[in-house]
Design a protein around this motif. Structure first.
Motif, PDB file in Angstrom:
ATOM      1  N   SER A 129     -11.712 -31.283 -22.512  1.00 58.27           N
ATOM      2  CA  SER A 129     -12.182 -32.245 -23.505  1.00 58.27           C
ATOM      3  C   SER A 129     -11.110 -32.484 -24.569  1.00 58.27           C
ATOM      4  CB  SER A 129     -13.482 -31.779 -24.153  1.00 58.27           C
ATOM      5  OG  SER A 129     -13.261 -30.624 -24.918  1.00 58.27           O
ATOM      6  N   SER A 165     -13.434 -25.817 -26.937  1.00 56.43           N
ATOM      7  CA  SER A 165     -13.365 -26.669 -25.756  1.00 56.43           C
ATOM      8  C   SER A 165     -13.403 -25.841 -24.487  1.00 56.43           C
ATOM      9  CB  SER A 165     -12.094 -27.501 -25.793  1.00 56.43           C
ATOM     10  OG  SER A 165     -11.945 -28.213 -24.595  1.00 56.43           O
ATOM     11  N   GLY A 200     -15.879 -27.637 -29.395  1.00 53.66           N
ATOM     12  CA  GLY A 200     -14.696 -28.468 -29.250  1.00 53.66           C
ATOM     13  C   GLY A 200     -14.760 -29.803 -29.961  1.00 53.66           C
TER      14      GLY A 200
END
Lengths: 516, 322
Positions: free
Chosen positions: A354, B199, B266
């Motif tokens: 991400s 994350s 994240g």
């Protein structure tokens, strides 16, 4: 099933251009092509996740217009996903019948269910799988088979398999292939997508090769050779596949002595020299990954020596306290000593998907972008733009999240991290697994260039051509023990396999890493 | 230039848009004009402070992939220790650090449990939720602690009708802390490591991020900021109350999540969380002006939280399918 002139575009990019193909009953049709060639898009159209812009799809002459994967399944087309889609806490039986429980006024008819599920397992030759086991207790291979059984219980006539073997061992792959053959005999058609061309040759009857959204070649697999297929896939010859970058071995950089993990490896020694690429072959589960991971401090260590020759320090000490307090500190030390590691599990361990490309590339070495404790993002942006160019990563900007990239480009980021860190010793665990041919060739060249710059490479791979095409010296691991390390020309593929599977090998001397 | 703005501009625009929509809805509902006045905005800001400062710490933890359910209890405990030490010494130079340290220590314990006992943060901090509340009650002798008046009681007061920048000190403290945390997240290695941890923890470990140390620091830092909230609430009430801020942890988490924080880790931003906290107070104020009863307020706020997160999910899905 027949597909005529199917096109699909996303925005301005033409993902598929007028694809036509036929799938006959009882046939296994292989769909090959690089990442980005349009395979996934085609599969998504077939399984009902996308609709085509143009073209027509028919099954048995009837128009086939699935509006959703659910509807596709009802029409007899089932997709077996790469990421398995079973519910781990439910039993095999419950999973097979999930979504189509046979009910009588809302009451589950247990006996009927059992019959349907057992028959589905029988059809793929796996009647021994216990219906009452929780799916999470099965091996990955068994789960895959259960998934196929689930598709069959839904009366599927066409099975679409996307990279079904990427997480299976060689033995499990055999098992899966046997099931596929059984299904073919029962008239089920298989559309098989894989990067492993050897497998495609073995299980497929015909192949359709896609490149840039077009179908570039089609033919019977007994008339096609692997080099021909690769030629069609990448549009050029295989000579460029293993680019040769000349490099010379230099002084020893890392010494590993008698390294033992909790279970694997079991006493392995190895000396690695600068400017050299060492390959480690063997079966999945032989302890190759554990070996690299123990060197790098990711797996627990029983005893042994891991010494970067320059600093003389044994990195492989570990006290229970250090594990408690500075978790990750052990690994930090490895990076500082010039070691770098690429994980075999790109999505779950290798990359923070991400986060941005720049973030992933630079995480181990943020210092150049830090002044007096202040991190300067724009400095990194510039540096990472440069790295992206050098690594040949196809993307819009360093700020793009890694998850938006193709597998091959993701792997370039994972590998690029070591180059960005300027690591001297690159530990690579299956560095090209599941990525497209062009990215593979690109990575091979980057690995060769790293060796030419005097870096040392230790590479674990299950892909024999790659071990032979890229490495200078090669050793094979079996049950946590490493064979002799010999120059690649002194090995044959057969010898590698024989050592990997042999129970007691008298021919090949087992030496805990005598230098070849 | 885009690299300068570490936050995703569309994400922040989303929060501002949410704010605008809430104003619009209340306007359409015919809320009294005083709702839009500068004085009311300031009042709402003052009411944002406790949740806002807490949300700063929560933002850190949520970005790092964790959660802290104990912040409500820690606010109460800090307010009690601040009150007790002020009663004993009559010195804010002692009382304020004691309050903040109480929070930091509680957070440190949370971090230690998560790291060494390997308990998931949800459970570890759920335990602390009870423990901290219990300690606060015992320390206070199961009633409020009433020290003499202190300078802190002026923190939340402001002149009605003053110029637009005449915020009470507590609001300035919140803004300053927000700047600090934002800087920490975006312009330090610590911040980069926090995003990496949230994350993908395995990747962070692989890259040599000192994961355990980082987690403990994050929880301790969140605890310290929660301690500041406790000190501020002491100032507001001018007493240490062990039963204060029950359920505040949910407001604080909601603020961070409305502000774009992902409970999967994240993601999140300081500005977003502040807006999230402001939105929560604004809703309360609007409901009050509409003379809706308390239960209706609760329902409205619940609905808004659900919608805010649902819209956020939608935007994420669209962003990732592009």
């Amino acid at each position: 099933m027949s597909i005529r002139g199917v096109s699909k575009s996303f925005g301005s990019t033409q993902a598929l251009e007028s694809i036509s193909l036929d799938l006959y009953p009882g046939e296994a049709l292989a769909l090959v092509g690089e990442n980005g060639a349009g395979k996934s898009t085609l599969l998504k159209i077939l399984s009902g996740a996308h609709t085509a812009d143009q073209g027509e799809l028919t099954i048995d002459g009837e128009p086939y217009l699935p509006s959703s994967p659910m509807r596709a399944r009802e029409l007899g087309v089932a997709m077996i996903y790469q990421e398995l889609s079973l519910a781990p806490h439910l039993t095999v039986l419950e999973n097979i019948l999930l979504g189509r429980d046979s009910t009588l006024f809302g009451i589950l008819k247990r006996s009927d269910e059992k019959k349907i599920a057992a028959r589905a397992l029988e059809r793929i030759g796996q009647p021994h799988i216990d219906l009452n086991t929780q799916v999470r207790r099965l091996t990955p291979a068994e789960r895959q088979l259960v998934e196929i059984a689930r598709a069959l219980a839904g009366e599927a006539r066409i099975l679409i398999m996307d990279e079904p073997t990427s997480s299976l061992t060689a033995l499990d792959t055999r098992n899966l292939f046997k099931a596929i053959r059984d299904l073919k005999e029962q008239g089920v058609s298989i559309l098989y997508v894989s990067h492993f061309l050897e497998e495609v040759m073995e299980i497929g009857d015909r192949a359709v090769i896609l490149r840039d959204g077009r179908s570039v070649a089609e033919g019977n697999l007994n008339e096609l050779t692997i080099p021909e297929i690769i030629h069609h896939m990448i549009g050029r010859d295989i000579d460029e596949f293993f680019p040769k970058v000349p490099h010379q071995p230099g002084e020893t950089i890392l010494r590993v002595e008698n390294l033992e993990g909790l279970r694997l490896p079991r006493g392995v020694s190895l000396e690695v020299r600068r400017g050299e690429i060492i390959g480690i072959g063997g079966l999945v589960g032989a302890g190759r990954s554990e070996f690299l991971r123990t060197i790098f401090g990711l797996d627990p260590l029983k005893k042994g020596l891991v010494q970067v020759v320059k600093s003389k320090e044994n990195l492989a000490h570990s006290s229970p306290l250090s594990a408690l307090w500075v978790d990750g500190g052990e690994i930090r030390k490895r990076w500082q000593a010039g070691l770098g590691f690429v994980s075999e599990d790109r999505k779950n361990e290798g990359l923070a998907t991400s986060l941005s490309i720049g973030e992933n590339l630079s995480l181990t070495r943020l210092k150049p972008y830090t002044q007096r404790g202040i991190f300067l993002p724009w400095k990194r942006y510039q540096a990472c733009s440069e790295w992206i160019r050098k690594l040949g990563i196809v993307c819009r900007s360093p700020d793009q999240p890694v998850r938006a990239l193709s597998g091959g480009n993701q792997q370039k980021v994972a590998f690029g991290r070591l180059l960005h860190h300027d690591a001297d010793l690159l530990l690579l665990d299956e560095p090209t697994r599941g990525i497209d041919v062009a990215s593979k060739a690109h990575l091979y060249r980057l690995i060769g260039e790293a060796a030419a710059q005097g870096k040392a490479v230790v590479m674990v791979s299950s892909y024999l051509p790659e071990l032979f095409g890229v490495c200078d010296r090669l050793a094979v691991m079996r049950k946590g023990i490493l064979s002799e390390l010999r120059p690649v020309p002194e090995w044959t593929e057969e010898q590698v396999m024989r050592f990997a599977v042999a129970d007691n090998s008298t021919e090949i001397r087992i030496s805990g890493g005598a230098l070849g | 230039m885009k690299a300068l703005l570490r936050w995703n501009p569309t994400l922040i625009l989303g929060q501002f848009a949410g704010l605008a929509i809430i104003y619009l809805i209340f306007f359409l509902l015919g809320v009294p004009a005083s709702f839009f006045s500068m004085d009311n905005t300031k009042l709402v800001l003052v009411q944002t402070v406790i949740v806002g400062v807490g949300a700063l710490g929560m933002t850190l933890i949520i970005i790092g992939g964790g959660i802290d359910l104990s912040v409500g209890s820690i606010i109460a405990l800090s307010s009690v220790t601040t009150a007790l030490s002020y009663k004993a010494t009559e010195s804010l130079l002692v009382a304020v650090p004691v309050g903040i340290l109480t929070g930091a220590l509680s957070g440190f314990m949370n971090g230690l449990m998560v790291v060494t006992l390997r308990i998931v943060p949800f459970i570890a901090t759920l335990g602390t939720l009870g423990i901290a509340r219990g300690i606060a009650k015992i320390a206070a002798g199961e009633r409020t602690v009433n020290p003499p008046d202190s300078l802190l009681s002026g923190l939340m007061q402001f002149d009605r009708g003053g110029p637009f920048y005449s915020f009470p000190p507590a609001v300035w403290i919140m803004f300053l802390l927000a700047l600090g945390v934002s800087f920490l997240l975006n312009y330090t290695v610590f911040g980069r490591y926090t995003f990496a941890l949230g994350s993908n923890e395995s990747t962070a470990r692989l890259c040599g991020v000192p994961v355990a140390l980082l987690k403990v620091s994050l929880y301790a830092l969140c605890g310290a900021l929660t301690g500041v909230s406790g000190v501020l609430i002491f100032g507001q009430l001018t007493l240490g109350d062990p039963t204060v801020a029950v359920g505040k942890e949910l407001d604080i988490i909601a603020a961070a999540v409305i502000g774009g924080g992902s409970l999967a880790g994240g993601e999140g931003s300081v500005l977003g969380s502040l807006i999230g906290a402001f939105i929560m107070s604004l809703l309360r104020s609007g409901c009050l002006k509409m003379e809706w009863p308390n239960p209706v307020q609760e329902i409205v706020i619940g609905i808004i939280i659900i919608f805010a997160v649902a819209i956020d999910q939608l935007r994420h899905r669209r962003a990732s399918s592009e």
